[in-house]
Design an enzyme around this catalytic site. Structure first.
Site, PDB file in Angstrom:
ATOM      1  N   ASP A 249      22.904  50.093  18.848  1.00 22.38           N
ATOM      2  CA  ASP A 249      21.938  49.060  19.224  1.00 22.38           C
ATOM      3  C   ASP A 249      20.675  49.768  19.698  1.00 22.38           C
ATOM      4  O   ASP A 249      20.587  50.226  20.836  1.00 22.38           O
ATOM      5  CB  ASP A 249      22.525  48.186  20.328  1.00 22.38           C
TER       6      ASP A 249
ATOM      7  N   LYS B 175      12.099  44.468  18.936  1.00 23.56           N
ATOM      8  CA  LYS B 175      10.989  44.902  19.783  1.00 23.56           C
ATOM      9  C   LYS B 175       9.796  45.423  18.983  1.00 23.56           C
ATOM     10  O   LYS B 175       9.060  44.669  18.377  1.00 23.56           O
ATOM     11  CB  LYS B 175      11.474  45.958  20.793  1.00 23.56           C
TER      12      LYS B 175
ATOM     13  N   TYR C  31      23.797  46.053  27.137  1.00 18.03           N
ATOM     14  CA  TYR C  31      23.483  44.661  26.814  1.00 18.03           C
ATOM     15  C   TYR C  31      23.096  44.572  25.348  1.00 18.03           C
ATOM     16  O   TYR C  31      22.291  45.370  24.866  1.00 18.03           O
ATOM     17  CB  TYR C  31      22.324  44.179  27.691  1.00 18.03           C
TER      18      TYR C  31
END
Length: 426
Positions: A236, A264, A141
């Site tokens: 990613d 994050k 994702y």
């Protein structure tokens, strides 16, 4: 004030009553709890009940909620500048700190989310190579970028869907999808489309459709094929960056990405993302080059300051090593508790990330390895633990997170709670 009433009000004004699908309880049933406070390893509901938290805002809180040092820095930041829309020293200091420590990043550009980082990195790759195709991997994702909402995981995994309405066929056609852990198919795709692939993008630690830990050989083969065919390699590391180690999975595995995406932890709990990489590609970004990308609130001073304080503290404490030792003790707590009741739940773990599975048969590296019935099993576990005051991510396909705020006693509480929940659900 209670969660049930708040959720009914939210249903009137927000799609599904939430602002991100995975916050709903659709995958586990029931209505979501509304939380109003957080501190350390705990979050507190609007009803005033404290829950031991292993969701940790889906990853950013490696130091725990509202770490005192970060809190103090944020208060100073708010008293100094909220948003400037100008050049400022805060992003410069964070940029220099990062580039000094990341050997594969020559330049970096801050954005406001992981999705923005990925979207921008893809645009750079297409601009650099003059090609349109992007290769991604099933179960990875990369945010809600149109072209990458294909067999993506995260909120999509929990509802058994692999695509999103509103993504045109033409956009989806620019994305090639390869299974994880399958060198033969990877070779086949590059043999057929290599000259058209602008970039391959992958989570080097896929953590949005379960925790699908990849063999280093597979990732190294992907890197080699990108080099051979002139395609950029984009990692990613929005979740894994600064959570598994200072240099992320790239550093742990000796990979050399052309571009890397972060988020994050690097924002210390605030809205911060970034993409960076080799100078020759980053110099294509406006105003220096022809690839346009901009953001009014990019490099927001509060997020820059919080992120730098967070990263400096993590490095100073060697939080990665400390959490690794605590995680090993948790695994021993859990093994000891299971052995007394002949249970066979597996904890798949990489550093401070963990994923729960019932009776797995061998390593879980791709979607077809995931045990059938996982969602139903997890639903029972989730609600049993919720009743016991332990909060896990509300989806069988999301991973849990450990933090520096989780002590041995709290990890033992999770281990014993899991065993009790499994016995109740058996």
């Amino acid at each position: 004030m209670n969660s049930a009433d708040l959720f009914q009000r939210s249903l009137v004004v927000s799609p599904g009553g939430v602002h991100s699908p995975v916050r709903s309880f659709r995958s586990v049933g029931g209505n979501p709890i509304f939380f109003a406070k957080s501190q350390g390893a705990y979050i507190e509901s609007v009803e005033g009940k404290r829950y031991l938290d292993f969701c940790m805002s889906f990853g950013p809180m490696l130091l725990g909620h509202r770490d005192p040092e970060v809190t103090e820095a944020v208060h100073r930041a708010v008293d100094t500048a909220w948003a400037l829309g100008t050049c400022e020293p805060y992003s410069l200091e964070l940029s220099e700190w990062l580039i000094e420590r990341l050997p594969f990043v020559d330049k970096i550009r801050f954005v406001s989310s992981g999705t923005e980082a990925v979207m921008s990195a893809l645009r750079v790759a297409r601009g650099a190579r003059g090609r349109s195709l992007i290769l991604k991997f099933s179960g990875c994702y990369h945010g809600h970028v149109d072209s990458l909402l294909v067999r993506a995981g995260s909120g999509l995994a929990g509802i058994g869907s692999s695509d999103s309405a509103g993504v045109s066929a033409a956009t989806a056609a620019e994305t090639l999808v390869c299974p994880l852990d399958n060198e033969a198919e990877l070779e086949n795709i590059f043999n057929m489309y290599g000259s058209q692939i602008a970039a391959a993008i992958i989570e080097p630690l896929p953590a949005n459709y379960g925790l699908l830990i990849q063999r280093p050989e597979f990732l190294q083969r992907l890197q080699a094929l990108c080099r051979k065919h002139g395609s950029l390699l984009i990692l990613d590391e929005v979740i894994s960056g600064f959570r598994v180690g200072l240099t992320g999975m790239a550093g742990l595995l000796g990979l050399d990405p052309d571009l890397v995406c972060y988020g994050k932890i690097m924002g210390g709990g605030f809205n911060v993302g970034a993409y960076g990489g080799k100078r020759e590609w980053m110099d294509l970004v406006a105003p220096l080059g022809p690839v346009y990308q901009a953001g009014t609130l990019s490099a927001n001073p509060v997020g820059m300051i919080a992120g730098l304080v967070t990263l400096k503290k993590i490095e100073r404490l060697n939080a990665w090593g400390e959490i690794e030792q605590r995680a090993k003790r948790f695994e021993q707590f859990f093994a000891d508790a299971q052995s007394k009741h002949n249970l066979h739940i597996s904890v798949v773990r990489q550093g401070s990330l963990f994923w729960l599975l019932p009776n797995p048969q061998g390593p879980i590296r791709q979607l077809t390895d995931i045990p059938e019935g996982l969602a139903g099993w997890y639903k029972g576990i989730f609600h049993q633990l919720l009743n016991a005051g332990i909060y896990l991510p509300p989806s069988a396909y999301e991973v849990g997170f450990l933090s520096m705020a989780h002590t041995d006693s709290e990890l033992e509480r999770l281990a014993l709670g899991l065993v009790d929940a499994a016995r109740e659900c058996s």
